[in-house]
Motif scaffolding. Structure first.
Motif, PDB file in Angstrom:
ATOM      1  N   ALA A 161       0.775  -1.163   0.189  1.00 40.22           N
ATOM      2  CA  ALA A 161       0.027   0.056   0.045  1.00 40.22           C
ATOM      3  C   ALA A 161       0.818   1.340   0.013  1.00 40.22           C
ATOM      4  CB  ALA A 161      -0.873  -0.023   1.123  1.00 40.22           C
ATOM      5  N   SER A 162       1.990   1.161   0.781  1.00 41.93           N
ATOM      6  CA  SER A 162       2.828   2.124   0.559  1.00 41.93           C
ATOM      7  C   SER A 162       3.461   2.605  -0.737  1.00 41.93           C
ATOM      8  CB  SER A 162       4.282   1.976   1.442  1.00 41.93           C
ATOM      9  OG  SER A 162       3.945   1.877   3.021  1.00 41.93           O
ATOM     10  N   GLY A 163       3.704   1.643  -1.275  1.00 42.87           N
ATOM     11  CA  GLY A 163       4.355   1.834  -2.905  1.00 42.87           C
ATOM     12  C   GLY A 163       2.966   2.255  -3.615  1.00 42.87           C
ATOM     13  N   ILE A 164       1.879   1.890  -3.418  1.00 45.10           N
ATOM     14  CA  ILE A 164       0.810   2.244  -4.256  1.00 45.10           C
ATOM     15  C   ILE A 164       0.402   3.880  -4.029  1.00 45.10           C
ATOM     16  CG2 ILE A 164      -1.403   1.954  -4.597  1.00 45.10           C
ATOM     17  CD1 ILE A 164      -1.335  -1.126  -4.337  1.00 45.10           C
ATOM     18  N   GLU A 165       0.705   4.357  -2.673  1.00 45.07           N
ATOM     19  CA  GLU A 165      -0.046   5.555  -2.110  1.00 45.07           C
ATOM     20  C   GLU A 165       1.196   6.491  -2.537  1.00 45.07           C
ATOM     21  OE1 GLU A 165       0.358   8.918   0.329  1.00 45.07           O
ATOM     22  OE2 GLU A 165       1.872   7.486   0.184  1.00 45.07           O
ATOM     23  N   ALA A 166       2.513   6.079  -2.607  1.00 51.79           N
ATOM     24  CA  ALA A 166       3.456   7.139  -2.762  1.00 51.79           C
ATOM     25  C   ALA A 166       3.567   7.266  -4.197  1.00 51.79           C
ATOM     26  CB  ALA A 166       4.756   6.582  -2.481  1.00 51.79           C
ATOM     27  N   SER A 167       3.342   6.369  -5.038  1.00 52.70           N
ATOM     28  CA  SER A 167       3.432   6.539  -6.590  1.00 52.70           C
ATOM     29  C   SER A 167       2.173   7.205  -7.257  1.00 52.70           C
ATOM     30  CB  SER A 167       3.441   5.106  -7.355  1.00 52.70           C
ATOM     31  OG  SER A 167       3.277   5.223  -8.644  1.00 52.70           O
ATOM     32  N   LEU A 168       0.816   6.779  -6.743  1.00 50.47           N
ATOM     33  CA  LEU A 168      -0.299   7.808  -7.022  1.00 50.47           C
ATOM     34  C   LEU A 168      -0.333   9.306  -6.753  1.00 50.47           C
ATOM     35  CD1 LEU A 168      -3.168   5.433  -5.413  1.00 50.47           C
ATOM     36  CD2 LEU A 168      -2.580   5.575  -7.872  1.00 50.47           C
ATOM     37  N   LYS A 169       0.434   9.329  -5.416  1.00 51.46           N
ATOM     38  CA  LYS A 169       0.705  10.758  -5.078  1.00 51.46           C
ATOM     39  C   LYS A 169       1.534  11.464  -6.164  1.00 51.46           C
ATOM     40  CE  LYS A 169       1.624  11.824  -0.733  1.00 51.46           C
ATOM     41  NZ  LYS A 169       2.471  11.785   0.558  1.00 51.46           N
ATOM     42  N   ARG A 170       2.640  10.837  -6.604  1.00 54.41           N
ATOM     43  CA  ARG A 170       3.593  11.418  -7.586  1.00 54.41           C
ATOM     44  C   ARG A 170       2.713  11.818  -8.946  1.00 54.41           C
ATOM     45  NH1 ARG A 170       7.726  14.421  -7.353  1.00 54.41           N
ATOM     46  NH2 ARG A 170       8.501  13.166  -6.119  1.00 54.41           N
ATOM     47  N   GLN A 171       1.864  10.807  -9.170  1.00 59.08           N
ATOM     48  CA  GLN A 171       1.033  11.162 -10.668  1.00 59.08           C
ATOM     49  C   GLN A 171      -0.151  11.893 -10.147  1.00 59.08           C
ATOM     50  OE1 GLN A 171      -0.084   7.119 -12.152  1.00 59.08           O
ATOM     51  NE2 GLN A 171       1.635   6.165 -11.020  1.00 59.08           N
ATOM     52  N   GLY A 172      -0.425  12.198  -9.232  1.00 59.94           N
ATOM     53  CA  GLY A 172      -1.412  13.277  -8.976  1.00 59.94           C
ATOM     54  C   GLY A 172      -2.657  12.776  -8.993  1.00 59.94           C
ATOM     55  N   ARG A 173      -2.857  11.390  -8.753  1.00 59.13           N
ATOM     56  CA  ARG A 173      -4.117  10.749  -8.390  1.00 59.13           C
ATOM     57  C   ARG A 173      -4.648  10.859  -7.417  1.00 59.13           C
ATOM     58  NH1 ARG A 173      -2.423   5.452 -11.767  1.00 59.13           N
ATOM     59  NH2 ARG A 173      -4.271   4.894 -11.085  1.00 59.13           N
ATOM     60  N   SER A 174      -6.132  10.465  -7.191  1.00 60.08           N
ATOM     61  CA  SER A 174      -6.918  10.719  -6.219  1.00 60.08           C
ATOM     62  C   SER A 174      -7.589   9.489  -5.253  1.00 60.08           C
ATOM     63  CB  SER A 174      -8.210  11.566  -6.390  1.00 60.08           C
ATOM     64  OG  SER A 174      -9.012  10.998  -7.373  1.00 60.08           O
ATOM     65  N   GLU A 175      -7.154   8.345  -5.929  1.00 62.98           N
ATOM     66  CA  GLU A 175      -7.843   7.025  -5.361  1.00 62.98           C
ATOM     67  C   GLU A 175      -7.313   6.823  -3.915  1.00 62.98           C
ATOM     68  OE1 GLU A 175      -6.096   7.126  -8.280  1.00 62.98           O
ATOM     69  OE2 GLU A 175      -6.425   5.071  -9.558  1.00 62.98           O
ATOM     70  N   LYS A 176      -8.255   6.502  -3.105  1.00 57.24           N
ATOM     71  CA  LYS A 176      -8.016   6.155  -1.673  1.00 57.24           C
ATOM     72  C   LYS A 176      -7.381   4.723  -1.466  1.00 57.24           C
ATOM     73  CE  LYS A 176      -9.722  10.006  -0.133  1.00 57.24           C
ATOM     74  NZ  LYS A 176      -8.956  10.908   0.508  1.00 57.24           N
TER      75      LYS A 176
END
Lengths: 299, 366
Positions: A75-90
């Motif tokens: 989940a850490s990897g998913i969250e950190a990568s989503l954040k970098r991509q500017g995405r909003s998924e929880k």
């Protein structure tokens, strides 16, 4: 509450859970609260196994099985990568108590310390149910499991339940809560609050297991309620380490909870073990005092 | 009086361990091995032993290492994912020469794979799975009786050679129920103690130092770092490292004749099946059905260290056929030792080969 159409839920029916499964209800309520904009990371466990085999896959959101020990790191990897991509998924972890209290602690501690914006849901059925009812760090005192069997040498699990919410609060988590499937609105509100709180949040939802605890499938919600009403489980919210809200009750004796579950049967048969029941009552009394759950009568 | 029972393989493994004097079990449940832990949970306290449910498999194997250094016969049981988690600790046990037993009830991998189906996919992992050069012992039961016998034997091998010893079973044998004869007692080889005046990691010709667990009056220093004969780290001396790793390797490899355990059927055969674990049962059926044809069969009960001399018993062999529940792991080892063609017969998915499947391969290579 996120909108959903009755009969068309994000956690679909038709999966392989036992009738009366507490964790299945937890998953359904959980996705009612998250809506579609969620990614679920699931560790190995009963829920993984009963909810995912094709074609009965219950999850209508992106779902990934980590391994047993590492959902919080995936989940850490998913969250950190989503954040970098500017995405909003929880990003949510949905893991049992075995995965949370025991094998997964290292990865959970790392994720909470780093402060990822994830919501970690522990569905707590108080033992390893997937492999056939072995004790975990969440198993309550004196519960009989196959690795803490009650018998000539033992009265069941000899250790108290680990205080996981306190451990995560000590990591500086902004929001930590306990909930119960027997109080569905409360649970869903807490999920929404966690999702809307930046940073790592933890919700531990009490999810009775009729198979592992030994009660009739129709009794799941009643057993969950009795846990609250006897003080064996406390529903509370902690914000930045302070308890801010507690479910208060008119407390019943713990015996009303214990006597309805086969995992505590050895406390009543072949003869009553009053001393052991008194120890468990003392645990409930301490819970009541610590969280102030007793409704005081007006003098 | 020995007694006859009808028992599950996993239960028989636990009973074999108890009979061998196992008095510590570090537990982490995993399908399809969990019955071993559950049986130990009930029986070990009554036998005066310690049963600990640990927080994960890293913890369970580490607790076994700790218990072994108190002098107890110690074991754990697991399956693929748990075995993978144990790898760093198993290398440590090799380096520190800690005697212990791990029962691996193999299931389909990689990853969580097929929790309830049999496989033999960890045969290379138990030999080469941890980093660095090392040698270990692996034994492979093919019946409920052998789950008892070989688990008991594993403790003797672990103690004799001071090395982690693996009972490499699988879901088929682990969950099978068969008749079993439980003897009154099992042969127990006691650990060679550390002689007075000897350094704790100094070894004689056999390469095996005497064992001085904690509390036996010796100030043993135990480390996974490269160490000298005193047990103290010496991590930059090329000769020290060379000597240590070669000794750890050789003490197991050079003893492969004395620990060899295999069955030879029809040594004059031209076509020879080489098996270990449950595929041997299919070959036994095939040989039974074709008694006149003189098909050869080498069944291994000790797979590591590999007894390459057993292959020489088939002097007229023209082909070796190797049914395995993997992509051909041990077939590669056999290939190393023979000039004849080696035909892997991989079977994946959890089912055994049928006699007909093996018969068709046999016909194709005549």
């Amino acid at each position: 509450m996120a909108e959903h159409v009755a009969g068309c839920e994000l956690f679909e029916s038709g999966h392989r859970a036992c009738g009366g499964c507490g964790p299945a209800l937890a998953a359904r309520l959980l996705l009612n609260a998250t809506g579609e904009n969620a990614i679920v990371v699931a560790s190995t466990g009963c829920m993984e196994v009963f909810s995912t085999p094709y074609p009965e896959t219950a999850w209508k959101v992106p779902w990934i099985h980590s391994l047993f020990e590492n959902a919080a790191a995936v989940a850490s990897g998913i969250e950190a990568s989503l954040k970098r991509q500017g995405r909003s998924e929880k990003v949510l972890c949905v893991c049992g108590d075995g995965a949370t209290f025991d094998i997964g602690v290292l990865c959970i501690s790392g994720a909470f310390e780093r402060g990822h914006d994830i919501t970690y849901i522990c569905y707590d059925n108080e033992a390893y149910m997937n492999t056939g009812i072995q004790r975990s760090g969440a198993t309550p005192y004196d519960a009989s499991t196959t690795t803490s069997p009650a018998g000539a040498c033992s009265t069941g699990n000899q250790r108290p339940k680990k205080d996981m919410p306190a451990i995560l609060a000590a990591h500086g988590a902004p929001y930590v809560a306990t909930a119960s499937i027997s109080y569905p609105q409360d649970f869903m509100k807490k999920v929404e609050k966690a999702l809307n709180t930046p940073g790592p949040c933890y919700i531990q939802v009490h999810a009775p297991c009729c198979t592992g605890w030994g009660f009739e499938a129709g009794e799941t919600l009643n057993i969950g309620k009795l846990a609250i009403e006897t003080g064996m489980w406390v529903n509370f919210e902690m914000e930045n380490g302070e308890v801010t809200k507690v479910k208060k009750v008119k407390r019943k004796p713990v015996e009303e909870y214990l006597s309805r579950q086969k995992r505590f049967r050895h406390l009543f048969k072949p003869q009553r073990r009053d001393a052991e029941i008194a120890k468990i009552q003392a645990i409930a009394d301490r819970n009541a005092e610590k969280y102030g759950i007793d409704i005081k009568k007006k003098e | 009086m020995s007694r006859i029972e009808f028992m599950q393989g996993n239960t028989a493994s636990a009973e074999g361990a108890l009979a061998a004097g196992c008095r510590f079990f570090g537990c982490y449940p995993i399908t399809p091995s969990t019955e071993i832990a559950e049986h130990m949970a009930r029986k070990l306290p009554k036998a005066g032993g310690t049963f600990i449910p640990m927080e994960d498999e890293i913890g369970s194997i580490a607790s076994v290492i700790g218990a072994a250094w108190t002098g107890a016969r110690a074991m754990t049981a697991t399956s693929g994912p748990g075995f993978s988690l144990m790898m760093e600790n198993l290398g440590y046990a090799v380096m520190t020469e800690t005697p212990l037993v791990v029962v691996n009830i193999q299931r389909g991998g990689p990853s969580t794979g097929q929790p309830t189906r049999a496989a033999q996919g960890d045969m290379m992992q138990c030999r080469f799975g941890s980093h660095g050069d090392m040698a270990t012992i692996a034994i492979t039961p093919n019946s409920v009786q052998e789950m008892f016998d070989l688990t008991a034997k594993a403790f003797n091998l672990a103690d004799r050679y001071r090395v982690p010893t693996f009972v490499m079973s699988d879901e088929i044998i682990g969950h099978m129920r068969e008749r079993i004869v439980i003897p009154d007692s099992v042969e127990t080889v006691s650990r060679p103690p550390l002689a007075e005046g000897e350094l704790p990691f100094a070894a004689g010709d056999d390469g095996i130092p005497g064992f001085a667990p904690f509390g036996t009056g010796r100030h043993v220093h135990v480390t996974g770092l490269t160490h000298d004969e005193r047990g103290y780290p010496d991590t930059t001396d090329a000769e020290a490292h060379d000597a240590l790793v070669r000794r750890l390797y050789r003490k197991v490899e050079s003893a492969r004749r004395e620990m060899a355990d295999y069955e030879v059927t029809n040594p004059d055969a031209e076509s020879v099946f080489v098996t270990y674990g449950p595929p041997s049962r299919t070959v036994q059926q095939l040989l039974h059905d074709r008694q006149d044809e003189g098909v050869g069969h080498l069944r291994l009960r000790v797979v590591w260290p590999f007894p390459e001399f057993a292959l020489q018993e088939f002097a007229d062999a023209k082909v070796f056929l190797m049914p395995e529940l993997n992509m051909g792991q041990m077939a590669r080892e056999v290939e190393r030792h023979v000039d004849q063609p080696v035909i892997p017969i991989p079977k994946l998915g959890g089912e055994l080969h049928t006699p007909a499947e093996l018969a068709s391969v046999l016909e194709a290579h005549r």
